[in-house]
Write a protein that holds these residues in place. Structure first.
Motif, PDB file in Angstrom:
ATOM      1  N   PRO A  68      25.059  44.904 124.257  1.00  0.00           N
ATOM      2  CA  PRO A  68      24.457  45.675 125.354  1.00  0.00           C
ATOM      3  C   PRO A  68      22.942  45.488 125.369  1.00  0.00           C
ATOM      4  CG  PRO A  68      25.858  47.045 123.952  1.00  0.00           C
ATOM      5  CD  PRO A  68      25.706  45.754 123.257  1.00  0.00           C
ATOM      6  N   THR A  69      22.349  45.668 126.520  1.00  0.00           N
ATOM      7  CA  THR A  69      20.904  45.457 126.649  1.00  0.00           C
ATOM      8  C   THR A  69      20.157  46.672 126.082  1.00  0.00           C
ATOM      9  OG1 THR A  69      21.538  44.540 128.770  1.00  0.00           O
ATOM     10  CG2 THR A  69      19.179  44.677 128.315  1.00  0.00           C
ATOM     11  N   HIS A  70      19.262  46.423 125.156  1.00  0.00           N
ATOM     12  CA  HIS A  70      18.504  47.557 124.610  1.00  0.00           C
ATOM     13  C   HIS A  70      17.292  47.854 125.498  1.00  0.00           C
ATOM     14  CE1 HIS A  70      15.359  44.964 122.804  1.00  0.00           C
ATOM     15  NE2 HIS A  70      16.345  44.123 122.574  1.00  0.00           N
ATOM     16  N   ALA A  71      16.727  49.037 125.314  1.00  0.00           N
ATOM     17  CA  ALA A  71      15.679  49.523 126.224  1.00  0.00           C
ATOM     18  C   ALA A  71      14.537  48.531 126.403  1.00  0.00           C
ATOM     19  CB  ALA A  71      15.138  50.856 125.717  1.00  0.00           C
ATOM     20  N   ALA A 115      27.932  57.283 131.443  1.00  0.00           N
ATOM     21  CA  ALA A 115      28.467  56.096 130.759  1.00  0.00           C
ATOM     22  C   ALA A 115      29.625  55.491 131.553  1.00  0.00           C
ATOM     23  CB  ALA A 115      28.937  56.473 129.355  1.00  0.00           C
ATOM     24  N   VAL A 116      30.514  56.338 132.055  1.00  0.00           N
ATOM     25  CA  VAL A 116      31.676  55.809 132.794  1.00  0.00           C
ATOM     26  C   VAL A 116      31.203  55.184 134.120  1.00  0.00           C
ATOM     27  CG1 VAL A 116      33.940  56.326 133.765  1.00  0.00           C
ATOM     28  CG2 VAL A 116      33.193  57.508 131.706  1.00  0.00           C
ATOM     29  N   ILE A 117      30.230  55.814 134.767  1.00  0.00           N
ATOM     30  CA  ILE A 117      29.676  55.238 136.005  1.00  0.00           C
ATOM     31  C   ILE A 117      29.106  53.851 135.712  1.00  0.00           C
ATOM     32  CG2 ILE A 117      27.722  55.403 137.618  1.00  0.00           C
ATOM     33  CD1 ILE A 117      28.144  58.460 137.608  1.00  0.00           C
ATOM     34  N   GLY A 118      28.272  53.777 134.673  1.00  0.00           N
ATOM     35  CA  GLY A 118      27.583  52.508 134.384  1.00  0.00           C
ATOM     36  C   GLY A 118      28.532  51.431 133.894  1.00  0.00           C
ATOM     37  N   GLY A 159      28.084  56.807 124.798  1.00  0.00           N
ATOM     38  CA  GLY A 159      27.904  55.498 125.411  1.00  0.00           C
ATOM     39  C   GLY A 159      26.902  55.471 126.548  1.00  0.00           C
ATOM     40  N   ALA A 160      26.001  56.458 126.579  1.00  0.00           N
ATOM     41  CA  ALA A 160      24.962  56.410 127.613  1.00  0.00           C
ATOM     42  C   ALA A 160      23.810  55.525 127.166  1.00  0.00           C
ATOM     43  CB  ALA A 160      24.460  57.812 127.943  1.00  0.00           C
ATOM     44  N   ASP A 161      23.849  55.060 125.939  1.00  0.00           N
ATOM     45  CA  ASP A 161      22.887  54.044 125.495  1.00  0.00           C
ATOM     46  C   ASP A 161      23.650  52.723 125.389  1.00  0.00           C
ATOM     47  OD1 ASP A 161      24.468  54.334 123.288  1.00  0.00           O
ATOM     48  OD2 ASP A 161      22.829  54.530 121.864  1.00  0.00           O
ATOM     49  N   GLY A 162      23.178  51.816 124.565  1.00  0.00           N
ATOM     50  CA  GLY A 162      23.836  50.513 124.472  1.00  0.00           C
ATOM     51  C   GLY A 162      25.201  50.552 123.804  1.00  0.00           C
ATOM     52  N   ASP A 163      25.556  51.652 123.147  1.00  0.00           N
ATOM     53  CA  ASP A 163      26.833  51.690 122.438  1.00  0.00           C
ATOM     54  C   ASP A 163      27.976  52.029 123.389  1.00  0.00           C
ATOM     55  OD1 ASP A 163      25.696  51.079 119.977  1.00  0.00           O
ATOM     56  OD2 ASP A 163      25.159  53.171 119.625  1.00  0.00           O
ATOM     57  N   LEU A 164      29.188  51.771 122.914  1.00  0.00           N
ATOM     58  CA  LEU A 164      30.356  52.166 123.702  1.00  0.00           C
ATOM     59  C   LEU A 164      30.812  53.557 123.259  1.00  0.00           C
ATOM     60  CD1 LEU A 164      32.430  48.862 123.839  1.00  0.00           C
ATOM     61  CD2 LEU A 164      31.121  49.925 125.675  1.00  0.00           C
ATOM     62  N   PRO A 165      31.428  54.327 124.180  1.00  0.00           N
ATOM     63  CA  PRO A 165      31.824  55.694 123.830  1.00  0.00           C
ATOM     64  C   PRO A 165      32.761  55.739 122.615  1.00  0.00           C
ATOM     65  CG  PRO A 165      32.060  55.314 126.186  1.00  0.00           C
ATOM     66  CD  PRO A 165      31.721  53.994 125.575  1.00  0.00           C
ATOM     67  N   GLY A 166      32.595  56.785 121.811  1.00  0.00           N
ATOM     68  CA  GLY A 166      33.477  56.995 120.660  1.00  0.00           C
ATOM     69  C   GLY A 166      33.230  56.014 119.534  1.00  0.00           C
ATOM     70  N   PHE A 167      31.981  55.558 119.401  1.00  0.00           N
ATOM     71  CA  PHE A 167      31.615  54.614 118.333  1.00  0.00           C
ATOM     72  C   PHE A 167      32.502  53.370 118.364  1.00  0.00           C
ATOM     73  CE2 PHE A 167      30.263  58.467 115.500  1.00  0.00           C
ATOM     74  CZ  PHE A 167      29.137  58.643 116.280  1.00  0.00           C
ATOM     75  N   ARG A 168      32.814  52.876 119.574  1.00  0.00           N
ATOM     76  CA  ARG A 168      33.641  51.669 119.666  1.00  0.00           C
ATOM     77  C   ARG A 168      32.758  50.434 119.623  1.00  0.00           C
ATOM     78  NH1 ARG A 168      36.561  55.621 122.396  1.00  0.00           N
ATOM     79  NH2 ARG A 168      38.798  55.640 121.944  1.00  0.00           N
ATOM     80  N   ASN A 169      33.388  49.340 119.226  1.00  0.00           N
ATOM     81  CA  ASN A 169      32.678  48.090 118.970  1.00  0.00           C
ATOM     82  C   ASN A 169      32.787  47.189 120.198  1.00  0.00           C
ATOM     83  OD1 ASN A 169      31.855  45.589 118.029  1.00  0.00           O
ATOM     84  ND2 ASN A 169      33.140  45.625 116.195  1.00  0.00           N
ATOM     85  N   TRP A 170      31.654  46.794 120.798  1.00  0.00           N
ATOM     86  CA  TRP A 170      31.723  45.975 122.013  1.00  0.00           C
ATOM     87  C   TRP A 170      32.377  44.612 121.724  1.00  0.00           C
ATOM     88  CZ3 TRP A 170      29.502  41.210 122.027  1.00  0.00           C
ATOM     89  CH2 TRP A 170      28.518  40.957 121.085  1.00  0.00           C
ATOM     90  N   GLY A 171      32.403  44.188 120.469  1.00  0.00           N
ATOM     91  CA  GLY A 171      32.996  42.898 120.129  1.00  0.00           C
ATOM     92  C   GLY A 171      34.483  42.975 119.819  1.00  0.00           C
ATOM     93  N   ASN A 172      35.034  44.182 119.804  1.00  0.00           N
ATOM     94  CA  ASN A 172      36.432  44.380 119.424  1.00  0.00           C
ATOM     95  C   ASN A 172      37.278  44.579 120.689  1.00  0.00           C
ATOM     96  OD1 ASN A 172      38.904  45.553 118.697  1.00  0.00           O
ATOM     97  ND2 ASN A 172      38.033  46.460 116.838  1.00  0.00           N
ATOM     98  N   LYS A 173      38.125  43.585 120.991  1.00  0.00           N
ATOM     99  CA  LYS A 173      38.905  43.628 122.247  1.00  0.00           C
ATOM    100  C   LYS A 173      39.796  44.867 122.325  1.00  0.00           C
ATOM    101  CE  LYS A 173      38.995  39.049 124.099  1.00  0.00           C
ATOM    102  NZ  LYS A 173      38.268  38.238 123.103  1.00  0.00           N
ATOM    103  N   GLU A 174      40.347  45.276 121.190  1.00  0.00           N
ATOM    104  CA  GLU A 174      41.224  46.442 121.197  1.00  0.00           C
ATOM    105  C   GLU A 174      40.432  47.693 121.617  1.00  0.00           C
ATOM    106  OE1 GLU A 174      44.225  47.056 121.369  1.00  0.00           O
ATOM    107  OE2 GLU A 174      44.047  49.222 121.068  1.00  0.00           O
ATOM    108  N   ASP A 194      20.484  52.280 128.475  1.00  0.00           N
ATOM    109  CA  ASP A 194      19.966  52.737 127.192  1.00  0.00           C
ATOM    110  C   ASP A 194      19.233  54.051 127.422  1.00  0.00           C
ATOM    111  OD1 ASP A 194      19.464  52.835 124.496  1.00  0.00           O
ATOM    112  OD2 ASP A 194      18.383  50.951 124.386  1.00  0.00           O
ATOM    113  N   GLY A 195      18.769  54.627 126.326  1.00  0.00           N
ATOM    114  CA  GLY A 195      18.044  55.886 126.435  1.00  0.00           C
ATOM    115  C   GLY A 195      16.751  55.804 125.659  1.00  0.00           C
TER     116      GLY A 195
END
Ligand code: SF4
Length: 788
Positions: free
Chosen positions: A413-416, A150-153, A376-391, A163-164
């Motif tokens: 994020p792009t889904h499979a 996830a960090v690499i991508g 976050g190895a799928d379309g989500d961000l690590p730790g259940f974070r919201n891609w729309g939330n700047k914080e 995605d997975g």
């Protein structure tokens, strides 16, 4: 050899009846030689996550035994767990990297293979940024692998195309949990089975999928005050046979049935108004939406008898505690998220959540799919974070010491399914596939093979075997399997297990973690200060880094360590200062993760899938109350007609896991279920003149397969084909169920629809061959068939 039972014949073993505390321990074991030592691990052949020890002799795995101390299984193991490890010792393991030269895959050094990948990556990034690169991973790697990937991508390459195969199995679980409760995370615990008065299994053939969980249910059914069992499944499965009420809807009609149940429960006044008022929003809208779903109307659309519906609603409305589960019968069917959410609604309107005996499992299929989502190895961000939330983006940027702008968050994020479409259209030029076999598992396989064959797509496959997908790769990287590497993973009930390395991988095969780390180093990914982006070198260091990422989030791992996970049971997250030993239940106080700062998503329209914005969410922010969201019925996109007159549904068998890359290499599992089949009702078989064992051609608008017929145990008008079977051990017959399935997906979770398609049946003609046979023959110096 020591074998406590023959789990091929006796799948669930002897009963240990009980109720409440102290589920009896029963240690299941199967070893082919006396181990010289045991190594702690957990099973990776389904999402139950049974604790087990690996028996090792002379550096080789020789068996397994259940861990009696583990809260997931108290020593029990099912047939896949007891036999699946044999695949590690299979003679056809990949042992060297392969690269394609003059159309053939030939052996290469790690240096050559990795340099080729790095050269391609840099060329693509220079030309079209990280948007030219996609990653398609698995639900079978470890936390340490996923978090590194996830960090690499996300912070190294900056690609949203990750995605997975979890998109195929658990995307709807995540989506439904986010819709109702604000974030992913299972509200239930296996302990709920011990105490519950009623179990509701929706589209979940648990007797086959999670054999050890089914043992626990069978033990409750055999003990004092057994729970009521309601099963919703179009087939008369081993699970359905035990049900007090079996609801058998036609494919694609889950929403009418669930709405009908909700309507009857509301009409009977069996709702918990106090809970609804204090802890939810949206009840009145639900009441209005389901009001039209009378039992008669439900019967007309779904085929479920109104009498059975009333019986089920009475039980569900009166039970003082309730445990519900959902799996692919919901997730891979029409309006999947909307249907899964109705199960959450049932618990919310009855106030049966977050307390002993009352839980929901929006199930996972694979052992580590929870972690693909968490890390976050799928379309989500690590730790259940919201891609729309700047914080949330700033938190990750600070943690990784990178500019927030490199983390893709300008759009969802792009889904499979979109990743594959971009590869088809040519905007993704490199696709890195790890631990999964899309040439058998994705829908509409003829299309997937064409994409994999594309000249302008550079395909990397990282796997332990020469799969049906690997034969199309430009580079094949030999991966270590479970037992050959150390890492952690989390089951459905938020229980984290450690799996220690027991033996060396064969030949030059390497752990996925080492492969990703090597790639990051060769690519020279750096943080803002010019230091390496990936700051960890061992799995334990990666776990420590992941803990920091999870700090303060719902999936808080900060109270765990490798030492704490070693020696005893798995531990349930959240595990932190407040819950040093983990938490059995979440949402115990009726407070959910829906406040805007906490929420993992701003939500969607359940029918169209349209994403809501931050502004939309601010207007409805329920500040910790759960969302009750109703859903209207939308008929499936393809329905039987004059030409294609039957429904097709696909699913699993008890002896196999996914595309059988592992279970198909354990002789006993292979022999127990050596081939695919098509299951047809007695009525349809009689009408078509089909006898048991006849070879039948099953055709949809997308392809055809030839299968022996198995007659009975299924509703008239519906046929079933198990999805496990591909071509590596039988390249001569077209038999993969996904030759027939449709390229459609759920509007919210983006999970493909494998549970309905229109098909026709006819007696097979001679000589039905498949092109995959030619592809397999192209593989140089690799075993073509397993030896069993
Ligand atoms: S139930 Fe699942 S995790 Fe447990 S032994 Fe069986 S396959 Fe493995």
């Amino acid at each position: 050899m020591n074998q406590t039972r023959d789990s091929i014949k006796d799948i669930w073993g002897e009963r240990t009846p009980y109720k409440g505390e102290n589920y009896p321990v029963r240690i299941d074991e199967r070893t082919i030689e006396e181990p010289d030592h045991w190594v702690q691990s957990a099973c990776v052949l389904c999402s139950t996550g049974c604790g087990l020890d690996i028996g090792v002799k002379d550096g080789k795995i020789v068996g397994v035994r259940g861990r009696g101390v583990d809260i997931s299984n108290y020593g029990r193991l099912g047939p896949k767990g007891l036999y699946g490890w044999i695949a590690n010792n299979s003679p056809d393991r990949l042992t060297k990297p392969l690269v394609r030269k003059n159309g053939k895959l030939v052996e290469a050094s790690w240096n050559e293979a990795m340099n080729l990948i790095v050269e391609q990556s840099k060329k693509i990034i220079d030309k079209q940024t990280g948007l030219g690169i996609g990653f398609y991973t698995s639900g079978q790697l470890f936390i340490e692998d996923y978090y590194t990937l996830a960090v690499i991508g996300k912070a190294g390459i900056g690609t949203p195309h990750m995605d997975g195969n979890t998109r195929l199995c658990t995307a709807t679980a995540a989506a439904a949990l986010k819709v109702s409760f604000g974030t992913d995370g299972q509200p239930g615990a296996y302990k709920d089975i011990d105490d519950t008065d009623c179990i509701f299994l929706v589209g979940h053939n648990i007797a086959s999928q999670q054999t050890v969980l089914w043992m626990r249910i069978l033990d409750r059914l055999a003990g004092p005050n057994p729970p009521k069992l309601i099963v919703m499944d179009p087939r008369k499965t081993a699970t359905a046979e035990k049900a007090d009420v079996h609801l058998d809807p036609l494919p694609g009609t889950n929403i009418p049935v669930l709405n009908g149940l909700l309507n009857l429960i509301i009409q009977a006044g069996d709702v918990n108004e106090e809970y609804i008022n204090a802890h939810t929003v949206g009840f009145e809208e639900l009441k209005k939406t389901v009001a039209q779903w009378t039992p008669e109307k439900v019967e007309e659309i779904s085929g479920v008898s109104s009498e059975k519906l009333r019986m089920a609603a009475h039980i569900l409305g009166k039970t003082p505690t309730l445990l519900s589960t959902a799996l692919q019968g919901v997730y891979q069917s029409m309006k999947a998220t909307a249907a899964a959410v109705q199960i959450n609604n049932l618990h919310l309107i009855r106030g049966l959540i977050g307390k002993p005996g009352s839980g929901i499992f929006q199930m996972n299929g694979q052992p580590t799919s929870q972690n693909t989502r968490e890390c976050g190895a799928d379309g989500d961000l690590p730790g259940f974070r919201n891609w729309g939330n700047k914080e949330h983006i700033n938190q990750l940027a600070k943690l990784w010491n990178v500019d927030p702008d490199i983390i893709p968050h300008w759009a969802p994020p792009t889904h499979a399914m979109e990743i594959w479409r971009y590869a088809e259209q040519g905007s993704i030029k490199m696709l890195w596939i790890s631990g999964t076999n899309p040439a058998v598992s994705l829908p509409e396989l003829s299309r997937i093979r064409k994409i994999l064959e594309k000249e302008d797509l550079f395909v990397i496959v990282q796997d332990a075997f020469m799969t049906e997908t690997a034969v199309y790769a430009d580079v094949v990287l030999p991966a270590a399997l479970w037992g050959e590497k150390t890492g952690t993973f989390t089951n459905i009930t938020r229980t984290v297990h450690i799996s220690h390395k027991a033996v060396e991988p064969p030949g030059e095969a390497k752990p996925d973690f080492d492969i990703f780390l090597d790639y990051a180093k060769r690519m020279g990914f750096c943080d803002k200060d010019g230091n390496p982006l990936i700051k960890w070198n061992t799995p334990e260091e990666a776990f420590e880094a992941w803990k920091e990422c999870s700090r303060g989030r719902p999936c808080d791992y900060t109270g765990m360590s490798y030492a704490k996970l070693t020696g005893g049971s798995g531990i349930q997250w959240p595990c932190n200062e407040k819950h040093p030993d983990g938490a059995v239940h979440i949402y115990t106080d009726g407070m959910f993760n829906t406040a805007i700062e906490e929420s993992e998503s701003y939500g969607h329209d359940l029918i169209t899938g349209a994403a809501h914005t931050e502004k939309d969410y601010k207007a409805i922010d329920p500040r910790g109350k759960a969302f009750i969201k109703p859903a209207e019925y939308i008929p499936p996109h393809e329905t039987p007609d004059e030409e294609y007159s039957l429904w097709l549904t696909t699913g699993r068998l008890v002896y196999h896991f996914h595309t059988r890359t592992k279970t198909g290499r354990a002789k006993e599992l292979y022999d127990a279920a050596p081939d695919s089949y098509v299951q047809v009702s007695e009525e349809d078989a009689a009408a078509l003149g089909i006898a048991e064992g006849d070879m039948i051609e099953v055709a949809s608008r997308r392809g055809s397969v030839t299968q022996p017929a198995r007659i009975g145990g299924i509703k008239k008008g519906v046929v079933f084909i198990p999805f496990h079977y591909g071509y590596w051990d039988n390249p001569e017959r077209s038999r993969a169920a996904n030759e027939l399935t449709i390229t459609e997906w759920d509007a919210v979770s983006k999970q493909p629809h494998f549970k309905y398609a229109a098909v026709k049946l006819s007696k097979a003609k001679e000589g039905v061959l498949h092109k995959i046979g030619e592809a397999l023959n192209m593989v140089n110096d690799q075993p073509q068939k397993m030896e069993v």
